[in-house]
Scaffold this motif. Structure first.
Motif, mmCIF file in Angstrom:
data_model
loop_
_atom_site.group_PDB
_atom_site.id
_atom_site.type_symbol
_atom_site.label_atom_id
_atom_site.label_comp_id
_atom_site.label_asym_id
_atom_site.label_seq_id
_atom_site.Cartn_x
_atom_site.Cartn_y
_atom_site.Cartn_z
ATOM 1 N N CYS A 151 -2.860 0.740 -25.771
ATOM 2 C CA CYS A 151 -1.880 -0.313 -26.056
ATOM 3 C C CYS A 151 -2.347 -1.187 -27.215
ATOM 4 O O CYS A 151 -1.534 -1.570 -28.079
ATOM 5 N N ALA A 152 -3.633 -1.522 -27.243
ATOM 6 C CA ALA A 152 -4.156 -2.336 -28.338
ATOM 7 C C ALA A 152 -4.016 -1.609 -29.667
ATOM 8 O O ALA A 152 -3.676 -2.217 -30.693
ATOM 9 N N ALA A 153 -4.264 -0.303 -29.661
ATOM 10 C CA ALA A 153 -4.106 0.475 -30.894
ATOM 11 C C ALA A 153 -2.651 0.493 -31.355
ATOM 12 O O ALA A 153 -2.370 0.380 -32.552
ATOM 13 N N CYS A 154 -1.715 0.629 -30.424
ATOM 14 C CA CYS A 154 -0.288 0.619 -30.794
ATOM 15 C C CYS A 154 0.120 -0.734 -31.369
ATOM 16 O O CYS A 154 0.899 -0.801 -32.329
ATOM 17 N N ILE A 155 -0.396 -1.814 -30.800
ATOM 18 C CA ILE A 155 -0.046 -3.144 -31.294
ATOM 19 C C ILE A 155 -0.594 -3.345 -32.700
ATOM 20 O O ILE A 155 0.090 -3.887 -33.582
ATOM 21 N N VAL A 156 -1.827 -2.905 -32.936
ATOM 22 C CA VAL A 156 -2.429 -3.059 -34.269
ATOM 23 C C VAL A 156 -1.666 -2.237 -35.302
ATOM 24 O O VAL A 156 -1.430 -2.696 -36.426
ATOM 25 N N GLN A 163 6.766 -2.823 -25.970
ATOM 26 C CA GLN A 163 6.373 -2.013 -24.813
ATOM 27 C C GLN A 163 4.855 -1.994 -24.634
ATOM 28 O O GLN A 163 4.351 -2.082 -23.513
ATOM 29 N N ALA A 164 4.133 -1.872 -25.746
ATOM 30 C CA ALA A 164 2.667 -1.872 -25.658
ATOM 31 C C ALA A 164 2.153 -3.219 -25.165
ATOM 32 O O ALA A 164 1.211 -3.280 -24.363
ATOM 33 N N GLY A 165 2.766 -4.311 -25.626
ATOM 34 C CA GLY A 165 2.349 -5.627 -25.153
ATOM 35 C C GLY A 165 2.639 -5.825 -23.679
ATOM 36 O O GLY A 165 1.832 -6.426 -22.953
ATOM 37 N N ALA A 166 3.795 -5.325 -23.221
ATOM 38 C CA ALA A 166 4.125 -5.435 -21.800
ATOM 39 C C ALA A 166 3.157 -4.631 -20.943
ATOM 40 O O ALA A 166 2.685 -5.104 -19.896
ATOM 41 N N LEU A 167 2.843 -3.418 -21.384
ATOM 42 C CA LEU A 167 1.902 -2.595 -20.629
ATOM 43 C C LEU A 167 0.506 -3.203 -20.633
ATOM 44 O O LEU A 167 -0.192 -3.200 -19.612
ATOM 45 N N LEU A 168 0.099 -3.757 -21.777
ATOM 46 C CA LEU A 168 -1.210 -4.409 -21.847
ATOM 47 C C LEU A 168 -1.250 -5.637 -20.941
ATOM 48 O O LEU A 168 -2.260 -5.889 -20.261
ATOM 49 N N GLY A 169 -0.160 -6.414 -20.917
ATOM 50 C CA GLY A 169 -0.115 -7.563 -20.020
ATOM 51 C C GLY A 169 -0.207 -7.164 -18.565
ATOM 52 O O GLY A 169 -0.878 -7.832 -17.758
ATOM 53 N N ALA A 170 0.458 -6.061 -18.197
ATOM 54 C CA ALA A 170 0.381 -5.585 -16.816
ATOM 55 C C ALA A 170 -1.041 -5.161 -16.456
ATOM 56 O O ALA A 170 -1.531 -5.447 -15.349
ATOM 57 N N ILE A 171 -1.715 -4.503 -17.377
ATOM 58 C CA ILE A 171 -3.092 -4.059 -17.113
ATOM 59 C C ILE A 171 -4.030 -5.251 -17.004
ATOM 60 O O ILE A 171 -4.948 -5.271 -16.165
#
Length: 242
Positions: A151-156, A163-171
């Motif tokens: 997710c961090a790689a997708c955001i960068v 979607q990546a931020g939402a998944l990262l927040g859930a984790i």
């Protein structure tokens, strides 16, 4: 296996259901606004803030007066991913961002649908491989780390940031506070999110079938008999000879 504090579970359930309700109401109102006034598709900030406040206040009511109490009997609490996706949709509407892509893309919907099918079949005893209980083990922690890195790689890289931020927040909610239940699968999936993923795939498949049907159907022109030279009808010589 470490479980979250009971008070945190209650607070999270009310906040999570408030986000889900606010996102649902805002989405319906925005859809109605877009149909009646296409030039004003965006929901103004004041109504959006009022929806979020009223949803939170309603869910925060004590005991059976709160809808979260009744929803908890049927669905327990929303997954952290569903709550974060709803928060992302509210944040996008607050900033007036027009989403050209769906909030739940097909790849994510397919992954959630497949994971949910395996988990529910396992929960019903049709597979009985202990997939759900593995969400409490060390393998779940390793999977959470890998997902967070992805997710961090997708955001960068700027790919599917919402979607990546939402998944990262859930984790992060799962890793830091073990919410909502201490199980990784409960942080990433719930019955409502699974139904959302299945409906997304079903609608996408229906669109593909409709496009193929429209593109493959070509009207068949009636094949008229070829006219002979001189303007006589076919087989007229046979009629005359008879």
């Amino acid at each position: 296996m470490s479980l979250p504090e009971l008070s945190w579970q209650f607070a999270y359930a009310r906040l999570g259901w408030a986000l889900v309700l606010a996102a649902l109401v805002a989405g319906v109102l925005e859809l109605l606004l877009a149909r009646t006034q296409p030039q004003r598709w965006r929901l103004p900030r004041k109504p959006l803030a009022a929806i979020a406040f009223l949803s939170l206040a309603w869910m925060a009511l004590p005991g059976e007066a709160s809808p979260a109490w009744h929803l908890g009997l049927a669905f327990q609490s929303p997954s952290a991913l569903l709550a974060c996706l709803c928060a992302a949709s509210l944040l996008a509407r607050w900033h007036g961002v027009a989403r050209s892509r769906p909030l739940l893309p097909l790849r994510l919907a397919a992954a959630l649908a497949a994971a949910g099918t395996l988990l529910y079949l396992d929960a019903f005893g049709l597979l009985a491989h202990g997939y759900y209980h593995a969400g409490f083990g060390a393998g779940a922690a390793l999977l959470a780390v890998l997902l967070a890195a992805a997710c961090a790689a997708c955001i960068v890289r700027g790919r599917a940031r919402a979607q990546a931020g939402a998944l990262l927040g859930a984790i992060l909610l799962f890793s830091g506070a073990r919410l909502p239940t201490g199980n990784l699968w409960d942080a990433l999936l719930d019955p409502l999110l699974w139904a959302w993923a299945l409906s997304t795939l079903g609608l996408a498949g229906l669109r593909v079938v409709q496009r193929r049907g429209v593109g493959g159907h070509q009207p068949i022109e009636p094949q008229l008999p070829a006219m002979q030279a001189g303007g006589t009808e076919p087989f007229s010589s046979l009629k005359e000879s008879s």
